[in-house]
Design a protein around this motif. Sequence first.
Motif, PDB file in Angstrom:
ATOM      1  N   ILE A  53       0.854  -1.191   0.000  1.00  0.00           N
ATOM      2  CA  ILE A  53       0.000   0.000   0.000  1.00  0.00           C
ATOM      3  C   ILE A  53       0.887   1.238   0.000  1.00  0.00           C
ATOM      4  N   LEU A  54       0.780   2.037  -1.039  1.00  0.00           N
ATOM      5  CA  LEU A  54       1.553   3.279  -1.103  1.00  0.00           C
ATOM      6  C   LEU A  54       1.051   4.245  -0.035  1.00  0.00           C
ATOM      7  N   PRO A  55       1.944   5.158   0.426  1.00  0.00           N
ATOM      8  CA  PRO A  55       1.510   6.098   1.469  1.00  0.00           C
ATOM      9  C   PRO A  55       0.257   6.877   1.081  1.00  0.00           C
ATOM     10  N   GLU A  56       0.185   7.339  -0.177  1.00  0.00           N
ATOM     11  CA  GLU A  56      -0.998   8.119  -0.568  1.00  0.00           C
ATOM     12  C   GLU A  56      -2.258   7.252  -0.605  1.00  0.00           C
ATOM     13  N   MET A  57      -2.067   5.934  -0.827  1.00  0.00           N
ATOM     14  CA  MET A  57      -3.229   5.048  -0.837  1.00  0.00           C
ATOM     15  C   MET A  57      -3.714   4.789   0.591  1.00  0.00           C
ATOM     16  N   MET A  58      -2.777   4.804   1.532  1.00  0.00           N
ATOM     17  CA  MET A  58      -3.173   4.664   2.936  1.00  0.00           C
ATOM     18  C   MET A  58      -4.028   5.875   3.332  1.00  0.00           C
ATOM     19  N   GLU A  59      -3.608   7.050   2.885  1.00  0.00           N
ATOM     20  CA  GLU A  59      -4.406   8.262   3.131  1.00  0.00           C
ATOM     21  C   GLU A  59      -5.801   8.115   2.534  1.00  0.00           C
ATOM     22  N   LEU A  60      -5.837   7.609   1.312  1.00  0.00           N
ATOM     23  CA  LEU A  60      -7.117   7.424   0.625  1.00  0.00           C
ATOM     24  C   LEU A  60      -8.012   6.456   1.404  1.00  0.00           C
ATOM     25  N   ALA A  61      -7.410   5.377   1.898  1.00  0.00           N
ATOM     26  CA  ALA A  61      -8.199   4.392   2.653  1.00  0.00           C
ATOM     27  C   ALA A  61      -8.794   5.038   3.904  1.00  0.00           C
ATOM     28  N   LEU A  62      -8.000   5.878   4.564  1.00  0.00           N
ATOM     29  CA  LEU A  62      -8.504   6.545   5.774  1.00  0.00           C
ATOM     30  C   LEU A  62      -9.653   7.494   5.420  1.00  0.00           C
ATOM     31  N   TRP A  63      -9.521   8.161   4.286  1.00  0.00           N
ATOM     32  CA  TRP A  63     -10.596   9.048   3.821  1.00  0.00           C
ATOM     33  C   TRP A  63     -11.859   8.242   3.507  1.00  0.00           C
ATOM     34  N   MET A  64     -11.677   7.095   2.866  1.00  0.00           N
ATOM     35  CA  MET A  64     -12.835   6.266   2.505  1.00  0.00           C
ATOM     36  C   MET A  64     -13.558   5.743   3.747  1.00  0.00           C
ATOM     37  N   LYS A  65     -12.776   5.423   4.763  1.00  0.00           N
ATOM     38  CA  LYS A  65     -13.376   4.926   6.007  1.00  0.00           C
ATOM     39  C   LYS A  65     -14.385   5.949   6.546  1.00  0.00           C
ATOM     40  N   GLU A  66     -13.994   7.214   6.506  1.00  0.00           N
ATOM     41  CA  GLU A  66     -14.884   8.285   6.954  1.00  0.00           C
ATOM     42  C   GLU A  66     -16.057   8.486   5.994  1.00  0.00           C
ATOM     43  N   ARG A  67     -15.715   8.559   4.732  1.00  0.00           N
ATOM     44  CA  ARG A  67     -16.682   8.940   3.714  1.00  0.00           C
ATOM     45  C   ARG A  67     -17.750   7.861   3.493  1.00  0.00           C
ATOM     46  N   TYR A  68     -17.317   6.612   3.474  1.00  0.00           N
ATOM     47  CA  TYR A  68     -18.258   5.530   3.155  1.00  0.00           C
ATOM     48  C   TYR A  68     -18.594   4.669   4.362  1.00  0.00           C
ATOM     49  N   LEU A  69     -18.186   5.128   5.529  1.00  0.00           N
ATOM     50  CA  LEU A  69     -18.533   4.438   6.773  1.00  0.00           C
ATOM     51  C   LEU A  69     -18.189   2.959   6.706  1.00  0.00           C
ATOM     52  N   CYS A  70     -16.964   2.675   6.262  1.00  0.00           N
ATOM     53  CA  CYS A  70     -16.563   1.264   6.169  1.00  0.00           C
ATOM     54  C   CYS A  70     -15.405   1.000   7.115  1.00  0.00           C
ATOM     55  N   ASN A  71     -15.065  -0.268   7.290  1.00  0.00           N
ATOM     56  CA  ASN A  71     -13.870  -0.614   8.049  1.00  0.00           C
ATOM     57  C   ASN A  71     -12.655  -0.257   7.203  1.00  0.00           C
ATOM     58  N   LEU A  72     -11.565   0.143   7.877  1.00  0.00           N
ATOM     59  CA  LEU A  72     -10.365   0.513   7.127  1.00  0.00           C
ATOM     60  C   LEU A  72      -9.908  -0.627   6.218  1.00  0.00           C
ATOM     61  N   VAL A  73     -10.006  -1.843   6.729  1.00  0.00           N
ATOM     62  CA  VAL A  73      -9.491  -2.956   5.929  1.00  0.00           C
ATOM     63  C   VAL A  73     -10.348  -3.202   4.680  1.00  0.00           C
ATOM     64  N   ASP A  74     -11.632  -2.836   4.735  1.00  0.00           N
ATOM     65  CA  ASP A  74     -12.470  -2.980   3.536  1.00  0.00           C
ATOM     66  C   ASP A  74     -11.937  -2.100   2.409  1.00  0.00           C
ATOM     67  N   ALA A  75     -11.487  -0.902   2.775  1.00  0.00           N
ATOM     68  CA  ALA A  75     -10.918  -0.007   1.766  1.00  0.00           C
ATOM     69  C   ALA A  75      -9.569  -0.549   1.288  1.00  0.00           C
ATOM     70  N   LEU A  76      -8.733  -1.008   2.212  1.00  0.00           N
ATOM     71  CA  LEU A  76      -7.409  -1.515   1.815  1.00  0.00           C
ATOM     72  C   LEU A  76      -7.511  -2.721   0.891  1.00  0.00           C
ATOM     73  N   ARG A  77      -8.508  -3.556   1.140  1.00  0.00           N
ATOM     74  CA  ARG A  77      -8.660  -4.755   0.316  1.00  0.00           C
ATOM     75  C   ARG A  77      -8.915  -4.422  -1.145  1.00  0.00           C
ATOM     76  N   LEU A  78      -9.485  -3.242  -1.408  1.00  0.00           N
ATOM     77  CA  LEU A  78      -9.741  -2.860  -2.799  1.00  0.00           C
ATOM     78  C   LEU A  78      -8.448  -2.530  -3.529  1.00  0.00           C
ATOM     79  N   MET A  79      -7.376  -2.342  -2.760  1.00  0.00           N
ATOM     80  CA  MET A  79      -6.159  -1.776  -3.337  1.00  0.00           C
ATOM     81  C   MET A  79      -5.141  -2.808  -3.775  1.00  0.00           C
TER      82      MET A  79
END
Length: 743
Positions: free
Chosen positions: A75-101
Amino acid sequence: MQYANVIVDISASEVDRLFSYAVPEGLSLLPGHQVSVPFGPRKVEGFVVSLSDTTKAPPEKIRSVLGLVRPEPVILPEMMELALWMKERYLCNLVDALRLMLPAEMRGARVREKTARRATLQVSMEEARAYIVGHGRARKQAEILNALLLGDIDTAAYPDYAAALKSLQEKGLVRFYQKDVRRTPMGLRGSNQGKDPELTPGQKVAVSELTRALENGGGRFLLHGVTGSGKTEVYIRLVRRALEMGKTAIVLVPEIALTPQMVRWFHARFGGEAAVLHSGLSGGERFDEWRRIRSGEARVIIGARSAVFAPVRNIGVIVVDEEHETSYLSDKRPRYDAREVARYRADAAGAVLLLGSATPSISTYMRTMPGVRPENALKRIELNRRANNRPLPQVEIVDMRKEFQLGNHSIFSASLRSAMEDCLARGQQCMLFINRRGYSNFVSCRNCGKAVKCPNCDVTMTYHQWDDLLRCHYCGEVMQPPKTCPSCGSRYIKYFGVGTQKVEEEVRNLFPTVQVGRMDVDTTSTKDAHQKILETFRAGETRVLVGTQMIAKGLDFPNVTLVGVVAADLSLNLPDYRSTERTFQLLTQVAGRAGRAETPGRVVVQTYEPDHYAIQLAAKQDYRAFYTRESAFRRACLYPPFTVIARIVFTADAEKDARAAAEAAEEKLNAYIDGAGIRRDIVQMRALEAPIRFLRNRWRWQVFLKMYFKADQEAVTRKMRDVAAETAEGVQAEMEVNPVNMI
Ligand code: ADP
Ligand code: ZN
Ligand code: ZN
């Protein structure tokens, strides 16, 4: 001592937080590394989110990282940032966002197969068909046999069918064999070096404005170009400039299988620098493409929705082609919108975001109007002419009610039929479009008007001709078509509606010597099936192509001079506020398939609602008039984009439980709304039955909330999520914001 803060690869809200582990001597860790760690009695994988020199956890509780799963951070650093943003925005678990990556193959200690296990028919096609008809209740076996009738399959692509396949093998209908995985996706094989056409004046203006933005730190644009205006060429020039600047590009398309020429054109111009990412690839292909992208070898990524998570750095351009397509909205958790993610990444990288469409969604187009807040605004660039000034096709609307009254009971009007005769006599090709799947697809009574419905779900059963059975598309229930009406006993029970099979059959009756191709959900279930059907049509082996909305997408066939829309209004009557917009988009896109080369095109639209503005304005290809009309309607009725809709759907075995849960949630939300003093931001909030009350044997209720655009959407939706999480045992709750389908 160094500590790694790890998110474990388990999707559950209870473990959706960082766990600290000691980093053992000699292991050098970076954020984004995939590691294995002890977790309770188990060993699990996880992702390093951050590293620190201290930890709050008591020292005796701290355990050590066991090791790296892969040497490089995944996971690139900017993608980690994106995952954290998605967690807030889409009310998901952080790992759900990371799994897409990262490709699924890279998670869990899965072996990377070099060979695939394939399945093939062991009996004749007739025997296979006979088995399907004789075993209507064994739905999975029937489905897999149906797929095999079209060609061999990769068993890995059908994980849910393992038992069905095994039982077919035991009965001697199916045989397995091993084959080397071909790791170059089909669309990329056999490229040729493409030459640059000279840009049209409109394309020139567009390219120079976009290039300027690219060179000056980015910007957000809508490229609104009529069908055939050459939007792809604009994308190509812009992407090329980005590469010259040492940057990368992502090009999103609605569905890779339906846009083979986009892939081909990009590959012709960018060769090995282009990579394809999408869910239809085999595991090995996906893994290889991902590595080529991650290493920087491939710098142009073409793909469907999930390609927005491609591991590229230094992005110059993100293109979202056919931005109005609903396939950009994920229908699984996290329910993300790829256009929003694209925008986030483009902003973070100082890149150009370019949304393209002939029929932009109402909400996207609204962002190009004056008075929009700068953070939401898009700059509009228009291409009003087709490349080489070819005229837009002539569209004729046929009133099917009149046709019926005049005694023509066939599915083709006199007009469409004679247009087909002309077209085929001239040696040209035609496309026939129908907005449904299946043969005459529902059974209803002429006496009482009732349609046969599924006993488990409150939806109409669909008739399938291939095995003469009724099926429920929601729960899979199968039944024999009744001989008499289940409601009133009348014998006048009829198969209504037209499907692709029926159209195909009619064409064969009218033109017995003409080869006909058909593209719909039933004929495209195997890998590469889309492409084979399209290639046969492109090569002229089939002269008529019958299809569902699949054939409406960005296809470009020079020899197609006639497009027939067999039933234009089927999608107008769906219980969804977007049905008008979808009908307009579909008709405009379909009409745009005709007459793309030298010969002018003709379009015949058959409808029972010839005066509807969606049909009239699509025939004129007048987007602007449609936008004006439709946005006035949305404003008057307080529909999105003027409002935001959010809902929680509760399902339970007993209706009273679903209902009680919805009413309890309504009460809590009322208390919240009053407590926060935001009542005037809310248009509507109430508990009510879901449009489909009963689905997959569960009762459904919902809390439906509509708020003005200016409301604090994040706060309200977060509260709704909290409320959904508190639901009583035995009741399932799911939360959606601006849901794709309101069933
Ligand atoms: P759109 O996506 O806007 O509907 P396409 O990108 O599919 O349009 O282009 C339509 C057709 O016009 C394609 O066959 C394409 O090769 C051709 N075309 C595009 N730009 C030019 C140009 N500048 N000169 C000649 N042909 C072009
Ligand atoms: Zn009846
Ligand atoms: Zn059902």
